[in-house]
Design an enzyme around this catalytic site. Structure first.
Site, PDB file in Angstrom:
ATOM      1  N   SER A  91       0.838  -1.215   0.000  1.00 18.27           N
ATOM      2  CA  SER A  91       0.000   0.000   0.000  1.00 18.27           C
ATOM      3  C   SER A  91       0.868   1.259   0.000  1.00 18.27           C
ATOM      4  CB  SER A  91      -0.984   0.004   1.173  1.00 18.27           C
ATOM      5  OG  SER A  91      -0.326   0.256   2.389  1.00 18.27           O
ATOM      6  N   ARG A 100      22.040 -15.004   4.058  1.00 14.01           N
ATOM      7  CA  ARG A 100      21.549 -13.616   3.938  1.00 14.01           C
ATOM      8  C   ARG A 100      22.466 -12.809   3.025  1.00 14.01           C
ATOM      9  NH1 ARG A 100      17.504 -11.706   7.128  1.00 14.01           N
ATOM     10  NH2 ARG A 100      17.011 -13.139   8.792  1.00 14.01           N
ATOM     11  N   MET A 102      10.413  -6.655   4.394  1.00 15.28           N
ATOM     12  CA  MET A 102      10.456  -7.309   5.695  1.00 15.28           C
ATOM     13  C   MET A 102      11.654  -8.255   5.879  1.00 15.28           C
ATOM     14  SD  MET A 102       7.954  -5.703   6.968  1.00 15.28           S
ATOM     15  CE  MET A 102       7.569  -6.457   8.534  1.00 15.28           C
ATOM     16  N   ILE A 133      15.680  -8.477   7.061  1.00 14.75           N
ATOM     17  CA  ILE A 133      16.800  -7.761   7.680  1.00 14.75           C
ATOM     18  C   ILE A 133      17.949  -7.760   6.684  1.00 14.75           C
ATOM     19  CG2 ILE A 133      18.531  -7.869   9.517  1.00 14.75           C
ATOM     20  CD1 ILE A 133      16.325  -8.929  11.345  1.00 14.75           C
ATOM     21  N   LEU A 134      18.494  -6.583   6.422  1.00 18.27           N
ATOM     22  CA  LEU A 134      19.576  -6.449   5.439  1.00 18.27           C
ATOM     23  C   LEU A 134      20.930  -6.444   6.140  1.00 18.27           C
ATOM     24  CD1 LEU A 134      17.758  -3.735   3.342  1.00 18.27           C
ATOM     25  CD2 LEU A 134      18.394  -6.007   2.490  1.00 18.27           C
ATOM     26  N   HIS A 186       8.913   2.848   9.312  1.00 15.67           N
ATOM     27  CA  HIS A 186       8.714   1.902  10.406  1.00 15.67           C
ATOM     28  C   HIS A 186       7.470   2.333  11.183  1.00 15.67           C
ATOM     29  CE1 HIS A 186       9.827  -1.164  13.259  1.00 15.67           C
ATOM     30  NE2 HIS A 186       9.558  -0.310  14.225  1.00 15.67           N
ATOM     31  N   GLU A 201      22.252  -0.604  11.997  1.00 12.06           N
ATOM     32  CA  GLU A 201      21.532  -0.830  13.259  1.00 12.06           C
ATOM     33  C   GLU A 201      20.048  -0.970  12.933  1.00 12.06           C
ATOM     34  OE1 GLU A 201      20.499   1.560  17.360  1.00 12.06           O
ATOM     35  OE2 GLU A 201      22.023   2.374  16.023  1.00 12.06           O
ATOM     36  N   LEU A 202      19.440  -2.088  13.275  1.00 12.56           N
ATOM     37  CA  LEU A 202      18.048  -2.360  12.884  1.00 12.56           C
ATOM     38  C   LEU A 202      17.101  -1.248  13.363  1.00 12.56           C
ATOM     39  CD1 LEU A 202      15.952  -4.370  11.664  1.00 12.56           C
ATOM     40  CD2 LEU A 202      15.715  -5.298  13.985  1.00 12.56           C
ATOM     41  N   GLU A 238       1.294   6.909   7.599  1.00 13.82           N
ATOM     42  CA  GLU A 238       2.455   6.452   6.813  1.00 13.82           C
ATOM     43  C   GLU A 238       2.328   6.959   5.379  1.00 13.82           C
ATOM     44  OE1 GLU A 238       3.505   2.275   6.908  1.00 13.82           O
ATOM     45  OE2 GLU A 238       2.763   2.052   8.932  1.00 13.82           O
TER      46      GLU A 238
HETATM   47  C1  GAR Z   1       3.729  -0.857   6.866  1.00  9.63           C
HETATM   48  O1  GAR Z   1       2.930  -0.641   8.005  1.00  9.63           O
HETATM   49  C2  GAR Z   1       5.183  -0.550   7.188  1.00  9.63           C
HETATM   50  O2  GAR Z   1       5.348   0.481   8.098  1.00  9.63           O
HETATM   51  C3  GAR Z   1       5.613  -1.861   7.800  1.00  9.63           C
HETATM   52  O3  GAR Z   1       4.994  -2.849   7.016  1.00  9.63           O
HETATM   53  C4  GAR Z   1       3.769  -2.340   6.505  1.00  9.63           C
HETATM   54  C5  GAR Z   1       3.751  -2.562   5.022  1.00  9.63           C
HETATM   55  O4  GAR Z   1       2.522  -2.232   4.462  1.00  9.63           O
HETATM   56  N1  GAR Z   1       7.043  -1.974   7.751  1.00  9.63           N
HETATM   57  C6  GAR Z   1       7.743  -2.554   8.715  1.00  9.63           C
HETATM   58  O5  GAR Z   1       7.238  -3.054   9.700  1.00  9.63           O
HETATM   59  C7  GAR Z   1       9.246  -2.547   8.494  1.00  9.63           C
HETATM   60  N2  GAR Z   1       9.924  -2.919   9.675  1.00  9.63           N
HETATM   61  P1  GAR Z   1       2.360  -2.055   2.886  1.00  9.63           P
HETATM   62  O6  GAR Z   1       2.969  -3.297   2.250  1.00  9.63           O
HETATM   63  O7  GAR Z   1       0.878  -2.010   2.685  1.00  9.63           O
HETATM   64  O8  GAR Z   1       3.055  -0.804   2.500  1.00  9.63           O
END
Ligand code: GAR
Length: 229
Positions: free
Chosen positions: A23, A75, A100, A102-103, A119, A153-154, A184
């Site tokens: 989204s 990884r 999603m 971790i890099l 985030h 740093e994550l 967001e």
């Molecule tokens: C979003 O809420 C974003 O903030 C989160 O995943 C969702 C993705 O939604 N990201 C994380 O948690 C990264 N650590 P979307 O695929 O609909 O954009």
């Protein structure tokens, strides 16, 4: 220190990384369609072949690629393949929009200063997963989202822009997630535009906006104004 090499190029390239629904990616596609993005979306890349966002991007005529992390032994091997794919698109910014994985430094060090993540928490609170439930369990009055530069740093890189929402008594992790997702969608393209315009940059001490070092949470988003500094 990461360098900001975007200033002289006439057209800035935007690469978007996703893992699922997409989204946030769609908000970028829409901003681009409306001429509101200061760059061209040159590629959308997913680490999951079944990501809904990949179909959306394809339908909108955007070049896509899938680098399936499950087909790599480590990884680092995945990150090297992802980095090669991203580099081939010559990005000025790499937007992590619900990416999603971790890099590792194999990827991050190559694009440092161009990596922007969103985030779903008021960083530095609640790095990692389950941010909404953790905010509710802690009895927090507010939650939110933070756009930040990515470092090794994550969820710990310098924040650019942060938006807050109220947590109501009846909120569940799901209702809170959808309230946070709304903000967001407002702050993410705005912060990435700042980067593309050269207004914000990632330097050794943190993120600078218009030459001023931003505070730990980044600039505060003002819902009443298009701009937030
Ligand atoms: C979003 O809420 C974003 O903030 C989160 O995943 C969702 C993705 O939604 N990201 C994380 O948690 C990264 N650590 P979307 O695929 O609909 O954009």
């Amino acid at each position: 220190m990461a360098s900001q090499s975007t200033a002289t190029k006439p057209v800035k390239n935007v690469v978007i990384l996703i893992s699922g629904r997409g989204s946030n990616m769609e908000v970028f596609l829409e901003a681009s369609r409306q001429g509101m993005l200061d760059g061209t979306i040159v590629r959308v890349i997913s680490n999951r072949p079944d990501a809904q966002g990949i179909d959306t991007a394809k339908r909108r005529g955007i070049a896509t690629a899938v680098i399936d992390h499950k087909t790599f032994d480590t990884r680092e091997a995945f990150d090297a393949a992802l980095a090669a794919e991203v580099a081939s698109a010559d990005p000025d910014v790499v937007v992590l929009a619900g990416f999603m994985r971790i890099l590792t430094p194999v990827f991050i060090d190559r694009f440092l200063g161009k990596l922007v993540n969103i985030h779903p928490s008021l960083l530095p609170k609640y790095a990692g997963l389950n941010t909404h439930q953790r905010a509710i369990d802690a009895g927090d009055a507010e939650a939110g989202a933070t756009v930040h530069y990515v470092t090794n740093e994550l969820d710990g890189g310098p924040a650019i822009l942060q938006a807050r929402v109220k947590i109501d008594d009846l909120d569940t992790a799901e209702t809170l997630a959808s309230k946070v997702l709304e903000v967001e969608h407002r702050i993410f393209p705005e912060a990435v535009n700042w980067h593309l315009q050269g207004r914000v940059l990632h330097a050794e001490l943190g993120a600078y906006l218009d030459g001023e070092l931003l505070p730990p949470g980044g600039a505060s988003w003002d819902p009443c104004s298009a701009s937030s500094a």
